[in-house]
Design a protein around this motif. Structure first.
Motif, mmCIF file in Angstrom:
data_model
loop_
_atom_site.group_PDB
_atom_site.id
_atom_site.type_symbol
_atom_site.label_atom_id
_atom_site.label_comp_id
_atom_site.label_asym_id
_atom_site.label_seq_id
_atom_site.Cartn_x
_atom_site.Cartn_y
_atom_site.Cartn_z
ATOM 1 N N GLY A 190 50.958 44.243 21.763
ATOM 2 C CA GLY A 190 51.813 45.139 21.006
ATOM 3 C C GLY A 190 51.670 46.592 21.435
ATOM 4 N N LEU A 191 51.001 46.819 22.559
ATOM 5 C CA LEU A 191 50.876 48.178 23.092
ATOM 6 C C LEU A 191 52.149 48.539 23.857
ATOM 7 N N HIS A 192 52.391 49.832 24.014
ATOM 8 C CA HIS A 192 53.625 50.293 24.643
ATOM 9 C C HIS A 192 53.339 51.184 25.849
ATOM 10 N N GLU A 193 54.182 51.019 26.859
ATOM 11 C CA GLU A 193 54.075 51.866 28.049
ATOM 12 C C GLU A 193 54.555 53.272 27.735
ATOM 13 N N GLY A 194 53.724 54.245 28.097
ATOM 14 C CA GLY A 194 54.117 55.634 27.988
ATOM 15 C C GLY A 194 54.423 56.170 29.376
ATOM 16 N N GLU A 195 54.909 57.378 29.436
ATOM 17 C CA GLU A 195 55.294 57.965 30.720
ATOM 18 C C GLU A 195 54.217 58.913 31.229
ATOM 19 N N SER A 196 53.762 58.664 32.436
ATOM 20 C CA SER A 196 52.836 59.584 33.100
ATOM 21 C C SER A 196 53.600 60.802 33.574
ATOM 22 N N ARG A 197 52.901 61.901 33.743
ATOM 23 C CA ARG A 197 53.532 63.136 34.209
ATOM 24 C C ARG A 197 53.574 63.226 35.740
ATOM 25 N N MET A 198 52.543 62.675 36.411
ATOM 26 C CA MET A 198 52.408 62.889 37.853
ATOM 27 C C MET A 198 52.412 61.620 38.703
ATOM 28 N N ILE A 199 52.273 60.447 38.095
ATOM 29 C CA ILE A 199 52.195 59.203 38.873
ATOM 30 C C ILE A 199 53.131 58.164 38.272
ATOM 31 N N SER A 200 53.293 57.041 38.974
ATOM 32 C CA SER A 200 54.211 56.010 38.476
ATOM 33 C C SER A 200 53.552 55.021 37.518
ATOM 34 N N ALA A 201 52.234 54.932 37.511
ATOM 35 C CA ALA A 201 51.553 54.033 36.570
ATOM 36 C C ALA A 201 51.797 54.531 35.148
ATOM 37 N N PRO A 202 52.022 53.612 34.206
ATOM 38 C CA PRO A 202 52.275 54.042 32.840
ATOM 39 C C PRO A 202 50.988 54.428 32.110
ATOM 40 N N THR A 203 51.142 55.235 31.069
ATOM 41 C CA THR A 203 50.043 55.465 30.135
ATOM 42 C C THR A 203 50.140 54.393 29.052
ATOM 43 N N VAL A 204 49.143 54.331 28.189
ATOM 44 C CA VAL A 204 49.234 53.501 26.993
ATOM 45 C C VAL A 204 49.608 54.447 25.861
ATOM 46 N N GLU A 205 50.785 54.249 25.308
ATOM 47 C CA GLU A 205 51.321 55.158 24.290
ATOM 48 C C GLU A 205 50.359 55.335 23.112
ATOM 49 N N GLU A 206 49.671 54.287 22.716
ATOM 50 C CA GLU A 206 48.789 54.331 21.549
ATOM 51 C C GLU A 206 47.435 54.985 21.837
ATOM 52 N N ALA A 207 47.087 55.172 23.101
ATOM 53 C CA ALA A 207 45.785 55.762 23.457
ATOM 54 C C ALA A 207 45.786 57.260 23.160
ATOM 55 N N PRO A 208 44.760 57.780 22.511
ATOM 56 C CA PRO A 208 44.705 59.209 22.218
ATOM 57 C C PRO A 208 44.563 60.082 23.461
ATOM 58 N N VAL A 209 43.976 59.515 24.529
ATOM 59 C CA VAL A 209 43.772 60.257 25.781
ATOM 60 C C VAL A 209 44.169 59.369 26.947
ATOM 61 N N SER A 210 44.951 59.916 27.875
ATOM 62 C CA SER A 210 45.345 59.205 29.096
ATOM 63 C C SER A 210 45.077 60.109 30.293
ATOM 64 N N ILE A 211 44.305 59.588 31.253
ATOM 65 C CA ILE A 211 43.869 60.357 32.417
ATOM 66 C C ILE A 211 44.538 59.763 33.659
ATOM 67 N N GLU A 212 45.474 60.489 34.219
ATOM 68 C CA GLU A 212 46.238 60.015 35.375
ATOM 69 C C GLU A 212 45.438 60.249 36.658
ATOM 70 N N CYS A 213 45.315 59.200 37.471
ATOM 71 C CA CYS A 213 44.465 59.258 38.657
ATOM 72 C C CYS A 213 45.188 58.771 39.903
ATOM 73 N N ARG A 214 44.897 59.425 41.021
ATOM 74 C CA ARG A 214 45.418 59.032 42.332
ATOM 75 C C ARG A 214 44.222 58.689 43.219
ATOM 76 N N VAL A 215 44.178 57.471 43.729
ATOM 77 C CA VAL A 215 43.044 56.975 44.515
ATOM 78 C C VAL A 215 42.901 57.761 45.813
ATOM 79 N N THR A 216 41.673 58.195 46.097
ATOM 80 C CA THR A 216 41.381 58.876 47.355
ATOM 81 C C THR A 216 40.561 57.999 48.294
ATOM 82 N N GLN A 217 39.847 57.039 47.715
ATOM 83 C CA GLN A 217 38.970 56.199 48.524
ATOM 84 C C GLN A 217 38.608 54.946 47.745
ATOM 85 N N VAL A 218 38.492 53.813 48.453
ATOM 86 C CA VAL A 218 38.019 52.566 47.849
ATOM 87 C C VAL A 218 36.710 52.214 48.533
ATOM 88 N N LEU A 219 35.666 52.105 47.737
ATOM 89 C CA LEU A 219 34.339 51.821 48.276
ATOM 90 C C LEU A 219 33.928 50.402 47.917
#
Length: 193
Positions: free
Chosen positions: A99-128
């Motif tokens: 029952g969670l809803h997709e929210g709109e990110s400001r800088m990336i295409s991945a969605p936020t979780v609308e119900e989450a009080p904090v959403s941290i948008e991240c762009r991968v720089t490296q995979v270790l």
């Protein structure tokens, strides 16, 4: 005080955050994954990480898209957080099931979780590759916080959010203030006078 040797040394720093990571593949399909291996690794530039097992359905999405959102859930979201950690995209749509809803990110295409009080948008720089998990090291490109959790000085009021932590298979609510940065030094200086 006596100490015993912990039987599984791979699980040793607790508690850890319990977060919902949202991601979207190039095909437009989005998913939610519960992650406990996450945190801040640098403040300038702002960087965070998540560690994910290769067999998780979201792993391929993360590798392909190079983007994700770390959503900090409140106590009210505990059931959804647990559910997303115990189920797979291969069998159901976690958004619909929780029952969670997709929210709109400001800088990336991945969605936020609308119900989450904090959403941290991240762009991968490296995979270790680390073993059981691969670490996705990422630059934080935007942070969205519900306005009611910010004070008049622009500070985040975590105790109002009722964030969650995870420890050895159990979820806990956070929120009791024990002191502010430097309180031990301030107290000692007062006592010396």
């Amino acid at each position: 005080m006596s100490k015993i040797c912990f039987p599984k040394p791979g699980n040793f720093v607790y508690p850890v955050p319990a977060v919902l990571v949202s991601c979207r593949g190039k095909d437009g399909q989005s998913n939610l994954i519960t992650v406990a291996w996450t945190g801040t690794v640098c403040s300038d530039p702002p960087m965070a990480y998540i560690s994910v097992r290769k067999e998780r359905a979201s792993y391929a999405i993360l590798r392909e898209s190079g983007e994700f959102v770390i959503n900090l859930p409140s106590r009210a979201m505990a059931r959804a957080v647990d559910f997303c950690g115990c189920t797979t995209l291969r069998k159901l749509d976690k958004w619909e099931a929780t029952g969670l809803h997709e929210g709109e990110s400001r800088m990336i295409s991945a969605p936020t979780v609308e119900e989450a009080p904090v959403s941290i948008e991240c762009r991968v720089t490296q995979v270790l590759p680390l073993g059981s998990h691969d670490m996705f090291l990422a630059e934080v490109v935007a942070v969205q916080v519900e306005e009611r959790y910010m004070d008049k000085k622009g500070g985040f009021r975590m105790e109002k959010v009722d964030l969650m932590a995870y420890s050895h298979g159990e979820y806990y609510a956070l929120g009791e203030l024990l002191g502010s940065f430097g309180y031990s030094v301030r107290k000692r200086k007062r006592e010396e006078k």
